[in-house]
Write a protein that holds these residues in place. Structure first.
Motif, mmCIF file in Angstrom:
data_model
loop_
_atom_site.group_PDB
_atom_site.id
_atom_site.type_symbol
_atom_site.label_atom_id
_atom_site.label_comp_id
_atom_site.label_asym_id
_atom_site.label_seq_id
_atom_site.Cartn_x
_atom_site.Cartn_y
_atom_site.Cartn_z
ATOM 1 N N ASP A 3 0.825 -1.208 0.000
ATOM 2 C CA ASP A 3 0.000 0.000 0.000
ATOM 3 C C ASP A 3 0.851 1.246 0.000
ATOM 4 O O ASP A 3 0.541 2.246 -0.674
ATOM 5 C CB ASP A 3 -0.921 0.007 1.226
ATOM 6 C CG ASP A 3 -2.001 -1.021 1.114
ATOM 7 O OD1 ASP A 3 -2.563 -1.408 2.159
ATOM 8 O OD2 ASP A 3 -2.284 -1.448 -0.026
ATOM 9 N N VAL A 43 1.337 5.398 -12.905
ATOM 10 C CA VAL A 43 0.009 4.786 -12.777
ATOM 11 C C VAL A 43 0.095 3.277 -13.001
ATOM 12 O O VAL A 43 -0.538 2.484 -12.299
ATOM 13 C CB VAL A 43 -0.959 5.439 -13.786
ATOM 14 C CG1 VAL A 43 -2.259 4.688 -13.851
ATOM 15 C CG2 VAL A 43 -1.202 6.877 -13.415
ATOM 16 N N GLY A 44 0.944 2.886 -13.974
ATOM 17 C CA GLY A 44 1.086 1.470 -14.289
ATOM 18 C C GLY A 44 1.633 0.672 -13.129
ATOM 19 O O GLY A 44 1.103 -0.400 -12.781
ATOM 20 N N VAL A 97 -1.014 0.358 -10.432
ATOM 21 C CA VAL A 97 -2.053 -0.620 -10.748
ATOM 22 C C VAL A 97 -1.523 -2.044 -10.601
ATOM 23 O O VAL A 97 -2.187 -2.925 -10.040
ATOM 24 C CB VAL A 97 -2.574 -0.345 -12.178
ATOM 25 C CG1 VAL A 97 -3.237 -1.551 -12.750
ATOM 26 C CG2 VAL A 97 -3.518 0.815 -12.168
ATOM 27 N N LEU A 98 -0.297 -2.268 -11.087
ATOM 28 C CA LEU A 98 0.276 -3.619 -10.980
ATOM 29 C C LEU A 98 0.505 -3.990 -9.519
ATOM 30 O O LEU A 98 0.311 -5.155 -9.122
ATOM 31 C CB LEU A 98 1.593 -3.685 -11.756
ATOM 32 C CG LEU A 98 1.425 -3.682 -13.276
ATOM 33 C CD1 LEU A 98 2.776 -3.570 -13.947
ATOM 34 C CD2 LEU A 98 0.739 -4.953 -13.731
ATOM 35 N N VAL A 100 -1.295 -2.963 -7.025
ATOM 36 C CA VAL A 100 -2.606 -3.297 -6.464
ATOM 37 C C VAL A 100 -3.003 -4.720 -6.871
ATOM 38 O O VAL A 100 -3.543 -5.493 -6.057
ATOM 39 C CB VAL A 100 -3.666 -2.283 -6.930
ATOM 40 C CG1 VAL A 100 -5.047 -2.718 -6.536
ATOM 41 C CG2 VAL A 100 -3.366 -0.924 -6.368
ATOM 42 N N CYS A 101 -2.696 -5.093 -8.143
ATOM 43 C CA CYS A 101 -2.997 -6.466 -8.590
ATOM 44 C C CYS A 101 -2.213 -7.469 -7.753
ATOM 45 O O CYS A 101 -2.735 -8.524 -7.350
ATOM 46 C CB CYS A 101 -2.648 -6.636 -10.061
ATOM 47 S SG CYS A 101 -3.684 -5.685 -11.166
ATOM 48 N N ARG A 140 -1.170 -7.027 -4.692
ATOM 49 C CA ARG A 140 -1.773 -7.051 -3.370
ATOM 50 C C ARG A 140 -3.003 -7.959 -3.346
ATOM 51 O O ARG A 140 -3.214 -8.728 -2.412
ATOM 52 C CB ARG A 140 -2.171 -5.637 -2.963
ATOM 53 C CG ARG A 140 -2.689 -5.530 -1.561
ATOM 54 C CD ARG A 140 -3.299 -4.159 -1.360
ATOM 55 N NE ARG A 140 -3.379 -3.814 0.035
ATOM 56 C CZ ARG A 140 -4.379 -4.162 0.845
ATOM 57 N NH1 ARG A 140 -5.372 -4.879 0.386
ATOM 58 N NH2 ARG A 140 -4.363 -3.786 2.100
ATOM 59 N N ILE A 141 -3.834 -7.841 -4.414
ATOM 60 C CA ILE A 141 -5.038 -8.672 -4.492
ATOM 61 C C ILE A 141 -4.651 -10.144 -4.510
ATOM 62 O O ILE A 141 -5.268 -10.988 -3.854
ATOM 63 C CB ILE A 141 -5.829 -8.312 -5.762
ATOM 64 C CG1 ILE A 141 -6.486 -6.948 -5.604
ATOM 65 C CG2 ILE A 141 -6.872 -9.356 -6.060
ATOM 66 C CD1 ILE A 141 -7.171 -6.472 -6.848
ATOM 67 N N GLN A 142 -3.595 -10.471 -5.282
ATOM 68 C CA GLN A 142 -3.264 -11.890 -5.436
ATOM 69 C C GLN A 142 -2.590 -12.453 -4.200
ATOM 70 O O GLN A 142 -2.643 -13.651 -3.949
ATOM 71 C CB GLN A 142 -2.358 -12.080 -6.655
ATOM 72 C CG GLN A 142 -3.116 -11.866 -7.943
ATOM 73 C CD GLN A 142 -2.269 -12.146 -9.164
ATOM 74 O OE1 GLN A 142 -1.047 -12.033 -9.108
ATOM 75 N NE2 GLN A 142 -2.884 -12.515 -10.252
ATOM 76 N N ASN A 148 -8.568 -13.306 0.050
ATOM 77 C CA ASN A 148 -9.243 -13.514 -1.230
ATOM 78 C C ASN A 148 -9.327 -14.999 -1.517
ATOM 79 O O ASN A 148 -8.322 -15.667 -1.732
ATOM 80 C CB ASN A 148 -8.479 -12.812 -2.351
ATOM 81 C CG ASN A 148 -8.714 -11.336 -2.320
ATOM 82 O OD1 ASN A 148 -9.747 -10.883 -1.862
ATOM 83 N ND2 ASN A 148 -7.750 -10.593 -2.808
ATOM 84 N N ASP A 199 4.996 -12.763 -11.730
ATOM 85 C CA ASP A 199 4.151 -12.088 -12.731
ATOM 86 C C ASP A 199 4.294 -10.584 -12.611
ATOM 87 O O ASP A 199 4.379 -9.867 -13.617
ATOM 88 C CB ASP A 199 2.680 -12.480 -12.524
ATOM 89 C CG ASP A 199 2.358 -13.840 -13.081
ATOM 90 O OD1 ASP A 199 1.304 -14.392 -12.726
ATOM 91 O OD2 ASP A 199 3.172 -14.352 -13.878
ATOM 92 N N CYS A 231 5.541 -8.111 -15.612
ATOM 93 C CA CYS A 231 4.723 -7.024 -16.160
ATOM 94 C C CYS A 231 5.423 -5.681 -15.998
ATOM 95 O O CYS A 231 5.379 -4.834 -16.899
ATOM 96 C CB CYS A 231 3.363 -6.991 -15.480
ATOM 97 S SG CYS A 231 2.315 -8.358 -15.948
#
Lengths: 721, 116
Positions: free
Chosen positions: B32, B68-69, B72-73, B75-76, B78-80, B85, B99, B103
């Motif tokens: 974060d 920004v990229g 966003v990556l 955050v992805c 963090r989600i994974q 989740n 991954d 990216c």
């Protein structure tokens, strides 16, 4: 040797000892191999009938640029300024083309040369489209497997291998962007659906690369960048969103946008053009949505969350609308361009942009075209939609949306049937596969039921109940067999129809015309190439040729001469100038031609052969386009009571304009048909009005053997006293 | 009266958010922080562009989009990596990080080409 031959075939097969799974794999792989080969060879009709050459008009430009690329390397190609077209303006080729097709063909050429196959680049260009059509069938198989199951994948591969909607733009010789672009489109969609299903960053990266390839190949990439945000929006609204969707869309959007901006022709459109704003809007919406979702998950108290929700939503909406409004009002975000706006409002082009309206491929589609291009898929499509709605998942929602949107656009413009074809094939494949599966399950279960009934068979009550079942079972079994035969019949009819359509309608090279002679023998008209090669060999190298824009690419590619306007149609005023010259009297036209340094004028005339796509039939479009920029040219001047005529009753301006004179010069003495007077125009079916034509400023340079192409030389001004 | 209660609401909202966030594991908090840093850098670039003008536009876009990229990556990622989740239960965190690195590599290669 003799012992092996004596061994019976059944023993040989038993020695393979394949399990069921391996048998299934063998069947699948062999079907896919056969479909791959079928997709390639069904597109080879024109190569077998005529010769291996490039068809139509646009592919000649692509061929010329590919030739330049292989001869001069990528750096020169990317920075190429072409002074041989659009004289005197020139064209920045490197910045105004989609390089995907050329780079692909050059790459295949390099690989083949590396393997010591010394092929000419023209052969590679001719066969690029069938090769990519075969690859598309493979992608369709994997896509079908992702959406439904392997059976649907196989049927989808088979359907798309022969579907005429796709074949029309991917025959051997049709070296155009769409041949590669449909492969890229389906590939991108497959990778994106795979990314949404798995939620993996690696698949999203792959879909971003697929999108990059699509952007480099065709201007129709706008469809992808609008369909995918629409799909995301639908998922968000229906509540099917998940973390996988976030990962898939965001990675694909950011990386895809960056990669797409590397193509000079696209440039900054992803942040400045109205057509791409939907994707950006959905991107920001997703951030807000998932942020709110995260906060809701963290906060246990719902009342507090409501308050937070209210504040955030109002802020976000306000900021969004202000930004969008400022962008559109200040003109920073350009509105939808005419090409795509006419898809939403089909009447727009006819009133405002006659060039777009004049292209025959841009007309709305008739039902006969749909039936011609899709055949049984047309009624399998709603059946497939029904099956998709029965088993809704992220993937089936995607294919349903793709199918419906592409069918709408296919109805607006004939050319876009091509974009709808993969969706229609996939959805129909689902219908076929599900139906056949249900029917065969019915067949198989009845067999098992009869067998278990006979083996169990003990008490009389059981026997009687089984007997009742047995009585209804044979009817169902017969019905299932009948339906299966019906399905088989329909599919075989489809294959026959597709092959017939390919052979009759979509395999003509357009540059070589064929007709049936008096005794049924085939007559070939090779006039176009005759004229272009005459130009190449008999005119000075810096000669400038004026013709209507349809023939520009062919003249530069085969005649190797500078042209005034060509198929790129980027400058409407320049085309209108040529249109004005063609529609004026000879004295006014010579002024325009002298100002443009024109040396030769080329017209296409079909009066002797009955060829109907000639310049006299296109003449009214020249008048309209010329009149759109120069009010001197008025369309009613050329019509009589609203009717377009070339015989004695035609308008005087029509009988004396430059195009009429050039087409019908010396035609008045020509006998074209038995029993008709001299000067009988076979394409229009009338005797022409003005037979005694005298040219003052031009002289005839060359007329091809069937009078299809006529070339005139502009005479230099007279010497003064 | 409305204003006072909304202020109270804001206060309790802020406190409950803070306490809920304090409960997240350390590795997620680091991610974060990285996301916040990227967004902050992007904002600085936008402010700078507003002051000096947007020429050359491709450099500005590549700068902002790289920030920004990566945000966003991250955050992805963090989600994974987040254990809460359910969908990513089977995904090993090493694969998620690999991954993420791939990216980012592609992103920065494209940015370097686009900088001009």
């Amino acid at each position: 040797m003799a012992a092996v031959a004596n061994m019976p075939v059944s023993d040989l097969l038993k020695s393979f000892k394949l399990k069921t799974k391996q048998q299934e794999l063998l069947i699948r792989v062999s079907i896919l191999c056969l479909v791959y080969i079928l997709a390639f060879i069904t597109r080879l009709f024109s190569v077998l009938r005529y010769e291996s050459m490039i068809h139509e008009f646009d592919p000649y430009f692509n061929y010329r640029t590919t030739l330049y690329l292989t001869q001069n390397g990528f750096y020169d190609f990317w920075n190429w300024f072409d002074y041989e077209s659009w004289y005197p303006l020139g064209r920045i080729v490197g910045g105004t083309l989609y390089p995907g097709l050329m780079v692909t063909a050059a790459l295949i050429y390099r690989i083949l040369h590396f393997l010591r196959f010394a092929v000419h680049i023209r052969e590679v260009c001719v066969l690029t489209a069938p090769f990519f059509a075969s690859n598309t069938t493979l992608v369709a198989y994997f896509f079908g497997k992702e959406i439904w199951d392997t059976g649907a994948g196989l049927v989808a591969a088979i359907l798309i291998a022969v579907c005429p909607g796709y074949i029309s733009r991917s025959v051997a010789g049709s070296y155009d962007n769409e041949g590669v672009a449909i492969f890229a489109l389906l590939f991108t969609f497959y990778l994106f659906v795979k990314a949404v299903n798995t939620g993996s960053l690696a698949w999203s990266l792959a879909s971003a690369f697929g999108y990059f390839y699509m952007v480099s190949a065709w201007g129709g990439y706008v469809f992808i960048i609008n369909l995918i945000p629409l799909y995301v929006l639908v998922l968000l609204i229906t509540g099917r969103y998940s973390m996988r969707l976030y990962v898939a869309y965001n990675c694909m959007y950011v990386l895809g946008m960056l990669l797409a901006m590397q193509i000079r022709f696209v440039g900054f459109q992803h942040v400045q053009s109205g057509e791409h704003m939907a994707a950006m809007g959905v991107f920001f919406l997703m951030q807000v949505f998932y942020f709110l979702d995260w906060v809701k998950h963290m906060l246990s108290d719902t009342k507090l969350f409501q308050a937070f929700l209210r504040i955030t939503v109002t802020c976000a909406v306000a900021v969004g609308t202000i930004a969008l409004g400022l962008g559109m009002l200040s003109g920073y975000i350009s509105p939808w361009t005419g090409r795509f706006y006419s898809l939403l409002d089909p009447t727009y082009a006819k009133d405002h942009i006659p060039i777009i309206a004049s292209v025959s491929e841009h007309q709305p589609t008739a039902w006969s075209s749909f039936m011609f291009d899709f055949h049984i898929l047309l009624f399998l499509f709603p059946a497939g939609l029904y099956f998709c709605f029965k088993r809704l998942s992220d993937a089936t929602i995607f294919i349903v949306m793709y199918g419906l949107t592409s069918m709408y656009f296919a109805g607006v413009m004939v050319r876009l049937i091509l974009v709808a074809t993969p969706a229609v094939c996939l959805i129909s494949a689902i219908a076929v596969s599900a139906t056949v599966k249900n029917l065969t399950v019915l067949l198989r279960s009845k067999n098992k039921g009869v067998q278990t009934g006979s083996t169990k068979g003990s008490s009389s009550s059981k026997a009687s109940s089984k007997a009742l079942l047995d009585q209804s079972q044979p009817f169902q079994k017969n019905g299932a067999i009948a339906l299966l035969f019906g399905a088989f019949y329909l599919l075989s009819k489809y294959a026959t129809h597709c092959t017939w359509v390919t052979s009759e309608a979509y395999s003509s090279p357009s540059i070589v015309l064929a007709a049936r002679g008096a005794h049924g023998s085939r007559v070939i008209f090779d006039d176009y190439r005759e004229a272009y090669f005459w130009l190449r060999q008999n005119t000075p190298p810096d000669a400038k040729v004026m013709s209507w824009w349809d023939y520009g690419y062919q003249i530069t590619a085969m005649g190797n001469r500078t042209v005034i306007v060509d198929n790129n149609t980027w400058n409407n005023t320049h085309i209108a100038t040529v249109g004005r010259a063609m529609s004026s009297y000879e004295d006014e036209a010579i002024e325009i031609m002298r100002s443009l340094d024109v040396d030769y004028v080329l017209v296409v005339f079909g009066g002797v052969t009955g060829y109907s796509s000639d310049d006299i039939n296109k003449f009214l479009w020249m008048v309209r386009i010329g009149g759109g920029v120069f009010p001197v040219i008025k369309e009613p001047d050329y019509l009589v009571n609203g009717e377009y005529r070339v015989d004695k009753g035609a308008a005087p301006k029509m009988l004396n304009c430059l195009m009429y004179k050039l087409c019908y010069y010396r035609f008045g003495e020509m006998l074209t048909e038995y029993g008709k007077p001299p000067g009988y125009d076979r394409a229009r079916g009338v005797e022409i009005g003005n037979k005694d034509i005298k040219l003052e400023h031009l002289e005839e340079a060359f007329t091809t053997s069937n009078w299809i192409v006529r070339i005139y030389k502009v005479k230099p001004p007279n010497n003064r006293w | 009266m409305g204003r006072a209660s909304s202020k109270e609401d804001a206060g309790t909202l802020f406190h409950s958010l803070r306490s809920a966030y304090a409960a997240t594991p350390l590795n997620l908090k680091i991610i974060d922080l990285y996301v916040g840093f990227s967004i902050f850098t992007a904002l600085i670039q936008v402010v700078y562009m507003a002051i000096v003008g947007s020429f050359p536009f491709n450099s500005f876009l590549s700068g902002v989009l790289s920030c920004v990229g990566t945000a966003v990556l991250a955050v992805c990622l963090r989600i994974q990596v987040n254990k809460e989740n359910k969908e990513f239960k089977d995904l090993p965190p090493e694969r998620a990080f690999a991954d993420f690195v791939l990216c980012n590599l592609v992103l920065h290669l494209v940015i370097m080409n686009f900088l001009g």
